[in-house]
Scaffold this motif. Sequence first.
Motif, PDB file in Angstrom:
ATOM      1  N   ILE A   2       0.840  -1.197   0.000  1.00  0.00           N
ATOM      2  CA  ILE A   2       0.000   0.000   0.000  1.00  0.00           C
ATOM      3  C   ILE A   2       0.874   1.246   0.000  1.00  0.00           C
ATOM      4  O   ILE A   2       1.774   1.376   0.826  1.00  0.00           O
ATOM      5  N   MET A 303      -5.100   9.072  12.573  1.00  0.00           N
ATOM      6  CA  MET A 303      -4.488   7.782  12.895  1.00  0.00           C
ATOM      7  C   MET A 303      -3.203   7.590  12.085  1.00  0.00           C
ATOM      8  O   MET A 303      -2.177   7.166  12.614  1.00  0.00           O
TER       9      MET A 303
ATOM     10  N   ASN B  95      -9.251   2.583  15.392  1.00  0.00           N
ATOM     11  CA  ASN B  95      -8.763   3.478  14.348  1.00  0.00           C
ATOM     12  C   ASN B  95      -8.081   2.752  13.184  1.00  0.00           C
ATOM     13  O   ASN B  95      -6.951   3.057  12.813  1.00  0.00           O
ATOM     14  N   LEU B  96      -8.834   1.847  12.623  1.00  0.00           N
ATOM     15  CA  LEU B  96      -8.332   1.196  11.409  1.00  0.00           C
ATOM     16  C   LEU B  96      -8.831   1.993  10.207  1.00  0.00           C
ATOM     17  O   LEU B  96      -9.849   2.668  10.287  1.00  0.00           O
ATOM     18  N   LEU B  97      -8.081   1.872   9.127  1.00  0.00           N
ATOM     19  CA  LEU B  97      -8.551   2.552   7.923  1.00  0.00           C
ATOM     20  C   LEU B  97      -9.661   1.709   7.303  1.00  0.00           C
ATOM     21  O   LEU B  97      -9.425   0.558   6.922  1.00  0.00           O
ATOM     22  N   PRO B  98     -10.877   2.271   7.209  1.00  0.00           N
ATOM     23  CA  PRO B  98     -12.006   1.462   6.748  1.00  0.00           C
ATOM     24  C   PRO B  98     -11.873   0.983   5.309  1.00  0.00           C
ATOM     25  O   PRO B  98     -12.565   0.062   4.889  1.00  0.00           O
ATOM     26  N   ILE B  99     -11.003   1.647   4.571  1.00  0.00           N
ATOM     27  CA  ILE B  99     -10.903   1.296   3.146  1.00  0.00           C
ATOM     28  C   ILE B  99      -9.891   0.188   2.891  1.00  0.00           C
ATOM     29  O   ILE B  99      -9.766  -0.299   1.769  1.00  0.00           O
ATOM     30  N   LEU B 100      -9.137  -0.200   3.929  1.00  0.00           N
ATOM     31  CA  LEU B 100      -8.096  -1.211   3.733  1.00  0.00           C
ATOM     32  C   LEU B 100      -8.505  -2.536   4.358  1.00  0.00           C
ATOM     33  O   LEU B 100      -9.233  -2.566   5.346  1.00  0.00           O
ATOM     34  N   GLU B 104      -3.776  -5.276   4.727  1.00  0.00           N
ATOM     35  CA  GLU B 104      -3.280  -3.953   4.315  1.00  0.00           C
ATOM     36  C   GLU B 104      -3.140  -3.025   5.519  1.00  0.00           C
ATOM     37  O   GLU B 104      -2.183  -2.252   5.607  1.00  0.00           O
ATOM     38  N   MET B 108       0.360  -1.301   6.928  1.00  0.00           N
ATOM     39  CA  MET B 108       0.348   0.148   6.722  1.00  0.00           C
ATOM     40  C   MET B 108       1.628   0.877   7.145  1.00  0.00           C
ATOM     41  O   MET B 108       2.202   1.643   6.361  1.00  0.00           O
ATOM     42  N   ASN B 140     -15.136  -3.090   8.708  1.00  0.00           N
ATOM     43  CA  ASN B 140     -16.555  -3.152   9.077  1.00  0.00           C
ATOM     44  C   ASN B 140     -17.131  -4.569   9.021  1.00  0.00           C
ATOM     45  O   ASN B 140     -18.280  -4.798   9.358  1.00  0.00           O
TER      46      ASN B 140
END
Lengths: 817, 228
Positions: A2, A303, B95-100, B104, B108, B140
């Motif tokens: 990524i 974050m 606080n995870l990135l919802p799009i990954l 991933e 990060m 999610n």
Amino acid sequence: MINERKLAFKYLCKKKRRSLSTLFAIALSMFIVFVSGNLIMGAFYASKQAELIRNGNHIAYLEEMNLEQISALEKEGVVLCALENSTYFMGKMGMEDHEGSFGFYYFEDFSNFPFYYEVVQGKTPEKPGEIMINEMWKYFLGEDYEIGDTITVQLTGMELKTEPNQESVVTEENSITRTYTLAGYYRCPEYSWIEDGVVMVKDEPRKEGNTYRVYITSEEEGIEDIESVEGFEEKEDWARNLGEKYGAKVEVNWLFEKSQSEETAMGYCLVLIFAVFIGGFAAIVIRNSFVISIVERTRDYGMLRCIGASKRQIRKIAFYEAVMLGIAGEVIGLIVSYLFLYLVIQIGKEHISFLEEFKFVQRPVLIFGICLIVFLVVLFGLLEPTRQINKLNPLNALRNQKDVKKEKFRVKRRRGFLVAKLFGVEGEYAYKNLMRNRKRFITTTASCVVGVTFFIGTNAAFVYSEQMLEEPGIAYADYNAELYVHSWCMDSEDSLKEELESIKGISNITFCYQEFYRIDNESLKRKEDGVVVKTNYVLALDEGKYPIEKESVEKGEIGELKPGECYVINWGYDDEKKEIVEISDVSVGDKIQLHELILAEDESTEKTISELKVKAVLKEQPFANTYSYYPVLVMSKEGFQALCEEQGMSYEEYGKIHFKMDKNCDTSKVQELADKYGMLFFDEMKDAREAAEQMKMARLVVNAILILVALISSVNLFNSMESNNILREKERKIMRTVGMSKKQYRKMILLEGMLSVIIALILGTALGLAFGYGIYNIMVLTENELKFAVPVESIVFAGVGLTLLTVLSCMGGMKEE
Amino acid sequence: MEILKAEHLLKVYGENETKVVAVNDISLTVHKGEFVAIVGASGSGKSTLLHILGGVDAPTKGKVLIDGEDVYSLKDEKRSILRRRKVGFIFQEYNLLPILTVEENIKMPLSLDGKKPEEAYINEIIQTLGLEDRRTHLPNQLSGGQQQRVAIGRALANRPSIIFADEPTGNLDKKNGYEVLGLLKKSLQKFSQTLVLITHDVEIANMADRIIRIEDGKIIQDEVRAHD
């Protein structure tokens, strides 16, 4: 792995609706700018191209070049388009001795002719002594001449050369008769230098001692496409240097003068200004879209910052998003623009005269220039979001509470009693929500006001302009076309009328005769200033066929006109002394002395002919003539016949047919009929029709641009509504928890959008009408009786359109939450 | 070996009447491999202390050294690099990135550093945290406990010198909380990591090697615990 690019792409995919709406805004901006740019530059190049055709594709011509100089020029590699030896004189041409002035142009060769013409019959002259005549002359020469016939030309009257290099002076006494072989007839586009009364002759081979006008170009094939012409400075300098070198006078074709570079640059400047204007709009929309994205992702960015992403990396994510959207938007916009322009040009060409000569501009400077501008607009839209990213505090971002704190204080002080009364509690909440961010509310409302003002203002001006074109006497005249009839077809009057009647949309067919005479005003014995009216239009009507209304009679009575009797039309005009002279004080029974109209300026040669007795004075011109500034006398066919006989003329020569064509009339059929009988066809409605068509086109273009700009703005509205929802998600949940129904919530959101729209419509309509009235006041300087008209349709359209856009934006903004 | 050293940290919010001293002259040292729990009542200043120690919130006074490097003497860019390489964060709200996807999200910090992830190590983390069958899932699609396990994985991915955890079990039920903490501890041992953790839960604090109690921004107790 990524990286920023992939993250950006994932973010774009995650919020598909926002990405699509931003993409739509970018593509639409690209579309508007590219199509408008193409229309501006296309019209610019089309007009130049038309001029190129009219003026010829030579770069310059050198005067008075002898054979030695011409040979040296050729050795230099200069392309000679033509060697011309022209003269101009008064003369008579053809068997019937048709008199007129015409120019003779002697050309060595027609293969690389520097001017545009079409051969309509026969061929271009190939041998010395062959002549090609403008088709206008065909009418005068008559049917007796065929291709290959010998044509006699009598040169007389003017002190000019009559053939190449001949210095003789031709006068009335010293006239010269020459004979040529008729090779063909040609036709030229409107306004061309060889439009009227010109004949072109194949010259004999170059003669020693002759001098020629030499048309030159630097291109081997000649210049066919003005758009491909570059370096006007070099071209002009090149031609001038040649002239200097050979000591010849140079005339540079103005299309290739240095100033053309500036004109082209000005055209592109116009596109640039327009692009910046539309770009400004788009930048606001794109900026808002990105700002909302950042608001939405504040936690994510916080974050990322906590786990070690630098500000630069976060900025890069936003940058890549913008780049991806920008490139995709530009490509889509470009493809759609190309398709649109292609379809418009292909389909529109047949229906819209404006597009006939339209050029599709594919210059890299336009395509890449616009792509660059739109891309810069996208990057400009990124400035504010980048600033916000720079200010992003990771901890606040994680807590995501900064904006909420900021809002608290403002809301307290604002209330919306009026809105609450009108729209209930939802209206009150909507108003308070709007007042939270007053700046945004004012910006949204102001942009809507500007849009509505321009839309209504320009449409008011257009409505008025269209009315002007439909003014009585132009569009609704009883007669709006005429055919100049030959003596030979007057014998077949009935069949001609029948054929004319068979064409759909033609009415009021009236045969008449006309000629110009002089009227000695003294003969009226009522004017003491002795002003002589120089030319007067004498119109003979086949009695009873022209319907003169009783209301139009000022004095006397209408009825059967006997030879020697006439009607006088009350008509003011400017005489030579610039004083208004009227013959309105003519009384019934007065006699008017006519003089034969001849070309000589010497008044002593005027021949006095019959007197006419005034039977009635009319108020209006026959046939709704609006172009004649001369007094008109009306007499019977027999009276006119007698008048002509007195002068040894044939009355049939002056025959005309007046008629009315309505909007559905196929004018090409009238032209076919005119061609069949060798008549000249004048369509007085042509200009009015073209003007009306151009007006409609202009209105369509302006409205289309305003509607497209409104569409870009709707993306803004959609984004605003969506961001409101995102920022107030917690509030929404609280409201729903304490009992607000979904319907109430929807109403509140809808009212938030509609409050701006209602204010914008009220203010915009008022300002738009004021703007339109201002334009009306400027235009009304030209005399007419038209009143200012309120563009009701446009107001309704603006109201419905804006409401619809707002409702859709609000619903769209709500749905995702 | 000292991994973290804080000297006379002071953090003041507001001015005059609204002045709040969140951290008041705190100095502490954390050694490699230590599991330190910071406990205290709400508003005692423990989160502020953790953020200062983690390099995300600058103190009003004092300095923080991670691996001997003075965190707040560095410019923002360099501090970001230091955070991504030497610090791992675990938040109460995941606080995870919802799009990954899970994988991933874990990778990060490495991605941010432009490093190619060591697949075997990442697989080991995923395996240890029991997320093998969730690798391609989005946040999610995960339960709270699973999301927090992903956050732990992310904190471990870059082999940081120290991990800071801000009430990592605060949003989880007791069963899930212990399960997550068990995994965290297991991971620490397996990957020889240092952990500074904030918690309200005494039982969780008791799992630590050392407990630091904070009250009104001051350390009132620093207790090293001996485990059987």
